[in-house]
Design a protein around this motif. Structure first.
Motif, PDB file in Angstrom:
ATOM      1  N   PRO A 144      25.338   1.351  -1.928  1.00 20.01           N
ATOM      2  CA  PRO A 144      24.437   0.890  -2.652  1.00 20.01           C
ATOM      3  C   PRO A 144      23.596  -0.547  -2.216  1.00 20.01           C
ATOM      4  CG  PRO A 144      25.980   1.958  -4.184  1.00 20.01           C
ATOM      5  CD  PRO A 144      26.663   1.722  -2.905  1.00 20.01           C
ATOM      6  N   PHE A 145      24.777  -1.658  -1.937  1.00 19.46           N
ATOM      7  CA  PHE A 145      24.175  -2.814  -2.113  1.00 19.46           C
ATOM      8  C   PHE A 145      23.922  -2.739  -0.502  1.00 19.46           C
ATOM      9  CE2 PHE A 145      25.477  -6.860  -0.007  1.00 19.46           C
ATOM     10  CZ  PHE A 145      24.711  -7.752  -0.512  1.00 19.46           C
ATOM     11  N   LEU A 146      24.442  -2.489   0.633  1.00 15.72           N
ATOM     12  CA  LEU A 146      24.556  -2.540   1.902  1.00 15.72           C
ATOM     13  C   LEU A 146      23.196  -1.828   2.074  1.00 15.72           C
ATOM     14  CD1 LEU A 146      27.840  -2.019   3.394  1.00 15.72           C
ATOM     15  CD2 LEU A 146      26.668  -3.936   3.115  1.00 15.72           C
ATOM     16  N   SER A 147      22.791  -0.470   1.756  1.00 16.90           N
ATOM     17  CA  SER A 147      21.542   0.021   1.773  1.00 16.90           C
ATOM     18  C   SER A 147      20.255  -0.729   1.264  1.00 16.90           C
ATOM     19  CB  SER A 147      21.550   1.474   1.183  1.00 16.90           C
ATOM     20  OG  SER A 147      21.647   1.124  -0.318  1.00 16.90           O
ATOM     21  N   SER A 148      20.471  -1.384   0.175  1.00 20.13           N
ATOM     22  CA  SER A 148      19.410  -2.304  -0.201  1.00 20.13           C
ATOM     23  C   SER A 148      19.149  -3.501   0.707  1.00 20.13           C
ATOM     24  CB  SER A 148      19.899  -2.682  -1.649  1.00 20.13           C
ATOM     25  OG  SER A 148      18.837  -3.491  -2.199  1.00 20.13           O
ATOM     26  N   VAL A 149      20.241  -3.852   1.218  1.00 18.67           N
ATOM     27  CA  VAL A 149      20.173  -5.049   2.186  1.00 18.67           C
ATOM     28  C   VAL A 149      19.235  -4.433   3.466  1.00 18.67           C
ATOM     29  CG1 VAL A 149      21.167  -6.485   3.861  1.00 18.67           C
ATOM     30  CG2 VAL A 149      22.176  -6.426   1.483  1.00 18.67           C
ATOM     31  N   LEU A 150      19.642  -3.311   3.964  1.00 16.55           N
ATOM     32  CA  LEU A 150      18.852  -2.856   5.208  1.00 16.55           C
ATOM     33  C   LEU A 150      17.225  -2.535   4.879  1.00 16.55           C
ATOM     34  CD1 LEU A 150      21.633  -0.306   6.373  1.00 16.55           C
ATOM     35  CD2 LEU A 150      21.064  -2.729   7.356  1.00 16.55           C
ATOM     36  N   ARG A 151      17.114  -2.000   3.553  1.00 16.18           N
ATOM     37  CA  ARG A 151      15.695  -1.737   3.448  1.00 16.18           C
ATOM     38  C   ARG A 151      14.973  -3.191   3.152  1.00 16.18           C
ATOM     39  NH1 ARG A 151      14.195   0.522  -1.098  1.00 16.18           N
ATOM     40  NH2 ARG A 151      12.526   1.329  -0.229  1.00 16.18           N
ATOM     41  N   HIS A 152      15.415  -3.979   2.511  1.00 21.26           N
ATOM     42  CA  HIS A 152      14.756  -5.312   2.484  1.00 21.26           C
ATOM     43  C   HIS A 152      14.913  -5.992   3.892  1.00 21.26           C
ATOM     44  CE1 HIS A 152      15.554  -4.660  -1.853  1.00 21.26           C
ATOM     45  NE2 HIS A 152      14.755  -5.706  -2.123  1.00 21.26           N
ATOM     46  N   THR A 204       0.901  -1.210   0.035  1.00 20.45           N
ATOM     47  CA  THR A 204       0.207   0.013   0.001  1.00 20.45           C
ATOM     48  C   THR A 204       0.696   1.328   0.136  1.00 20.45           C
ATOM     49  OG1 THR A 204      -1.568  -1.248   1.178  1.00 20.45           O
ATOM     50  CG2 THR A 204      -1.991   1.210   1.030  1.00 20.45           C
ATOM     51  N   LEU A 205       1.745   1.511   1.003  1.00 19.74           N
ATOM     52  CA  LEU A 205       2.335   2.712   1.393  1.00 19.74           C
ATOM     53  C   LEU A 205       3.803   2.760   0.262  1.00 19.74           C
ATOM     54  CD1 LEU A 205       2.325   3.212   5.114  1.00 19.74           C
ATOM     55  CD2 LEU A 205       1.095   4.150   3.016  1.00 19.74           C
ATOM     56  N   ASN A 206       4.197   1.293  -0.074  1.00 18.94           N
ATOM     57  CA  ASN A 206       5.437   1.113  -0.840  1.00 18.94           C
ATOM     58  C   ASN A 206       6.719   1.735  -0.396  1.00 18.94           C
ATOM     59  OD1 ASN A 206       6.920   0.241  -3.305  1.00 18.94           O
ATOM     60  ND2 ASN A 206       6.597   1.914  -4.318  1.00 18.94           N
ATOM     61  N   TRP A 207       6.661   1.624   0.996  1.00 19.81           N
ATOM     62  CA  TRP A 207       8.189   2.202   1.722  1.00 19.81           C
ATOM     63  C   TRP A 207       9.050   1.250   1.791  1.00 19.81           C
ATOM     64  CZ3 TRP A 207       5.453   4.380   6.886  1.00 19.81           C
ATOM     65  CH2 TRP A 207       4.814   5.761   6.532  1.00 19.81           C
ATOM     66  N   PHE A 208       8.643   0.182   1.643  1.00 23.03           N
ATOM     67  CA  PHE A 208       9.980  -1.148   1.755  1.00 23.03           C
ATOM     68  C   PHE A 208       9.598  -2.054   0.502  1.00 23.03           C
ATOM     69  CE2 PHE A 208       9.263   0.671   6.026  1.00 23.03           C
ATOM     70  CZ  PHE A 208      10.575   1.050   6.578  1.00 23.03           C
ATOM     71  N   PRO A 209      10.657  -2.544   0.369  1.00 19.66           N
ATOM     72  CA  PRO A 209      10.705  -3.897  -0.834  1.00 19.66           C
ATOM     73  C   PRO A 209       9.734  -4.819   0.028  1.00 19.66           C
ATOM     74  CG  PRO A 209      12.796  -3.083  -0.356  1.00 19.66           C
ATOM     75  CD  PRO A 209      12.119  -2.339   0.642  1.00 19.66           C
ATOM     76  N   MET A 210       9.111  -5.671  -1.065  1.00 16.67           N
ATOM     77  CA  MET A 210       8.029  -6.982  -0.675  1.00 16.67           C
ATOM     78  C   MET A 210       8.887  -8.146  -0.588  1.00 16.67           C
ATOM     79  SD  MET A 210       4.740  -5.339  -2.748  1.00 16.67           S
ATOM     80  CE  MET A 210       3.762  -6.698  -2.149  1.00 16.67           C
ATOM     81  N   GLY A 230      18.132  -5.632  -3.936  1.00 18.62           N
ATOM     82  CA  GLY A 230      17.531  -5.418  -5.072  1.00 18.62           C
ATOM     83  C   GLY A 230      18.106  -6.279  -6.272  1.00 18.62           C
ATOM     84  N   THR A 231      17.186  -6.641  -7.145  1.00 20.76           N
ATOM     85  CA  THR A 231      17.993  -7.607  -8.360  1.00 20.76           C
ATOM     86  C   THR A 231      18.886  -6.740  -9.249  1.00 20.76           C
ATOM     87  OG1 THR A 231      15.920  -6.767  -9.573  1.00 20.76           O
ATOM     88  CG2 THR A 231      15.718  -8.883  -8.476  1.00 20.76           C
ATOM     89  N   ASN A 232      19.030  -5.325  -8.992  1.00 20.88           N
ATOM     90  CA  ASN A 232      19.811  -4.652  -9.975  1.00 20.88           C
ATOM     91  C   ASN A 232      21.019  -4.144  -9.048  1.00 20.88           C
ATOM     92  OD1 ASN A 232      18.542  -2.885  -7.922  1.00 20.88           O
ATOM     93  ND2 ASN A 232      18.545  -0.943  -9.374  1.00 20.88           N
ATOM     94  N   GLN A 233      21.304  -4.899  -7.992  1.00 22.28           N
ATOM     95  CA  GLN A 233      22.391  -4.707  -7.126  1.00 22.28           C
ATOM     96  C   GLN A 233      23.697  -5.758  -7.066  1.00 22.28           C
ATOM     97  OE1 GLN A 233      23.165  -1.893  -5.441  1.00 22.28           O
ATOM     98  NE2 GLN A 233      21.113  -0.944  -6.059  1.00 22.28           N
ATOM     99  N   THR A 234      24.699  -5.590  -7.231  1.00 27.48           N
ATOM    100  CA  THR A 234      25.861  -6.564  -7.177  1.00 27.48           C
ATOM    101  C   THR A 234      26.314  -6.693  -5.726  1.00 27.48           C
ATOM    102  OG1 THR A 234      26.168  -5.766  -9.440  1.00 27.48           O
ATOM    103  CG2 THR A 234      28.080  -7.163  -8.188  1.00 27.48           C
ATOM    104  N   PRO A 235      26.323  -7.709  -5.125  1.00 31.09           N
ATOM    105  CA  PRO A 235      26.661  -7.983  -3.786  1.00 31.09           C
ATOM    106  C   PRO A 235      28.330  -7.583  -3.714  1.00 31.09           C
ATOM    107  CG  PRO A 235      25.491  -9.951  -4.651  1.00 31.09           C
ATOM    108  CD  PRO A 235      25.589  -9.199  -5.748  1.00 31.09           C
ATOM    109  N   GLY A 236      28.479  -6.645  -2.495  1.00 31.05           N
ATOM    110  CA  GLY A 236      29.580  -6.400  -2.370  1.00 31.05           C
ATOM    111  C   GLY A 236      29.727  -5.358  -1.288  1.00 31.05           C
ATOM    112  N   PHE A 237      31.013  -5.223  -0.596  1.00 31.78           N
ATOM    113  CA  PHE A 237      31.058  -4.057   0.540  1.00 31.78           C
ATOM    114  C   PHE A 237      30.999  -2.727  -0.133  1.00 31.78           C
ATOM    115  CE2 PHE A 237      32.883  -1.930   3.963  1.00 31.78           C
ATOM    116  CZ  PHE A 237      32.060  -2.484   5.196  1.00 31.78           C
ATOM    117  N   ASN A 238      29.762  -2.321  -0.300  1.00 30.44           N
ATOM    118  CA  ASN A 238      29.615  -0.898  -0.957  1.00 30.44           C
ATOM    119  C   ASN A 238      28.032  -0.403  -0.587  1.00 30.44           C
ATOM    120  OD1 ASN A 238      27.357  -1.792  -3.342  1.00 30.44           O
ATOM    121  ND2 ASN A 238      29.287  -3.096  -3.528  1.00 30.44           N
TER     122      ASN A 238
END
Length: 329
Positions: A183-191, A162-168, A173-181
């Protein structure tokens, strides 16, 4: 020291029993995993290929004692065989990629529940009769009564759909490459927000109620009343005298909570498609992936035993009577 060696001996015996049970049970079942994979190929594999699969998966027609010692050697070296579901990926690789997600999400949520719940229970009991004591226990019991999967679906629907605040779904994210960076870490935190929130909401209620009740009982003890009469400061009285002893029953609950971390939360990981141990275990059962089931069972059993051993040591540290067999002066 005697107490330590007794608990260490119990740990080793329990570990041997778990390893042996893990060896015996699959061999008591009819057929073998190689035949199941052979059936999936509908006769397109030659008998020689089937035999090669049996060797890869560690199944042979040798006597059980020989198989058992080979199995123990494989366990020591970390060779759990190959996974059916992700063939030809080794089971150890599947576990190694799944375990960090479970420990990160379930472990963090569990420890957060313990810390917040324990401190909340201490404050409520210390100010018993106040507004928090009249309202918070009722609210926590309400959340505790909500089915676990229902909480997950509600969080997913409200904050994800409904609010689309967090991933479902998934852990990043599928567009992120795992690594110590970042963008990837923030995606992990949001998910991880919704999965962690699901476990936290379901777990913190019990810790608050349990700590509150323990604390109230401890505050009525003679040594606490005597310390208060001597003029001990409120802070020291609350934490050094009352809370330290009120925490002892919580340690037992902590052992159970820590034991469940590695096993993951199957319902939570299924709802959010979170790639942890619980999700992989459910997939392995659905696909009859016996090597993966065996490997996960062994890792879970090992972590449960180690967690209980650590908690036993902590309990003995907090309560010296445990080390002396319950003797009191």
């Amino acid at each position: 020291m005697r107490y330590f060696f007794n608990r260490l001996g119990f740990l080793l015996i329990s570990l041997w029993a778990a390893v042996t049970l893990n060896f015996v049970l699959p061999r008591l079942m009819p057929g073998n995993p190689a035949e199941i994979m052979f059936a999936k190929f509908q006769g397109r594999m030659l008998p020689q290929e089937l035999h090669a699969l049996e060797l890869q998966f560690g199944f042979s027609n040798q006597p059980w004692p020989i198989q058992y010692f080979q199995y123990l050697g494989n366990m020591i070296t970390g060779h759990f065989g190959l996974s059916f579901t992700y063939y030809p990926v080794p089971v150890a690789t599947v576990i190694a990629t799944s375990l960090p997600w479970t420990i990160g999400a379930v472990g963090f949520a569990t420890l957060l529940s313990v810390i917040v719940g324990s401190f909340g229970g201490i404050l409520i009991a210390w100010r018993r009769g106040g507004m928090l004591d009249r309202t918070l226990p009722i609210a926590t019991m309400f959340f505790q009564a909500i089915p676990y999967n229902w909480s997950a679906f509600m969080l997913l629907f409200v904050f994800g759909f409904t609010l689309n605040w967090f991933p479902m779904y998934h852990s990043y994210g599928t567009n992120q490459t795992p690594g110590f960076n970042w963008p990837f870490l923030s995606s992990v935190l949001r998910h991880g927000v919704l999965p962690v929130a699901t476990i936290f909401i379901s777990g913190v209620s019990g810790w608050i109620i349990g700590m509150r009740n323990n604390m109230i009982n401890t505050l009525g003890e003679d040594y606490v009343v005597f310390a208060e009469a001597k003029g001990v400061s409120a802070r020291r009285l609350m934490f050094s005298y009352a809370a330290r002893n009120a925490l002892l029953p919580q340690v037992t609950g902590l052992a159970i909570a820590l034991s469940s971390i590695v096993g993951g939360s199957i319902l939570m990981e299924q709802v959010f498609s979170y790639p942890g141990i619980g999700f992989q275990l459910n997939t392995a059962v659905s696909n009859e992936d016996y090597p993966l089931i065996q490997g996960m069972f062994l890792i879970i059993a090992l972590c449960v035993l180690i967690a209980n051993f650590i908690v036993d040591m902590v309990y003995a540290r907090l309560d010296p009577r445990v080390r002396t067999g319950g003797a009191s002066s």
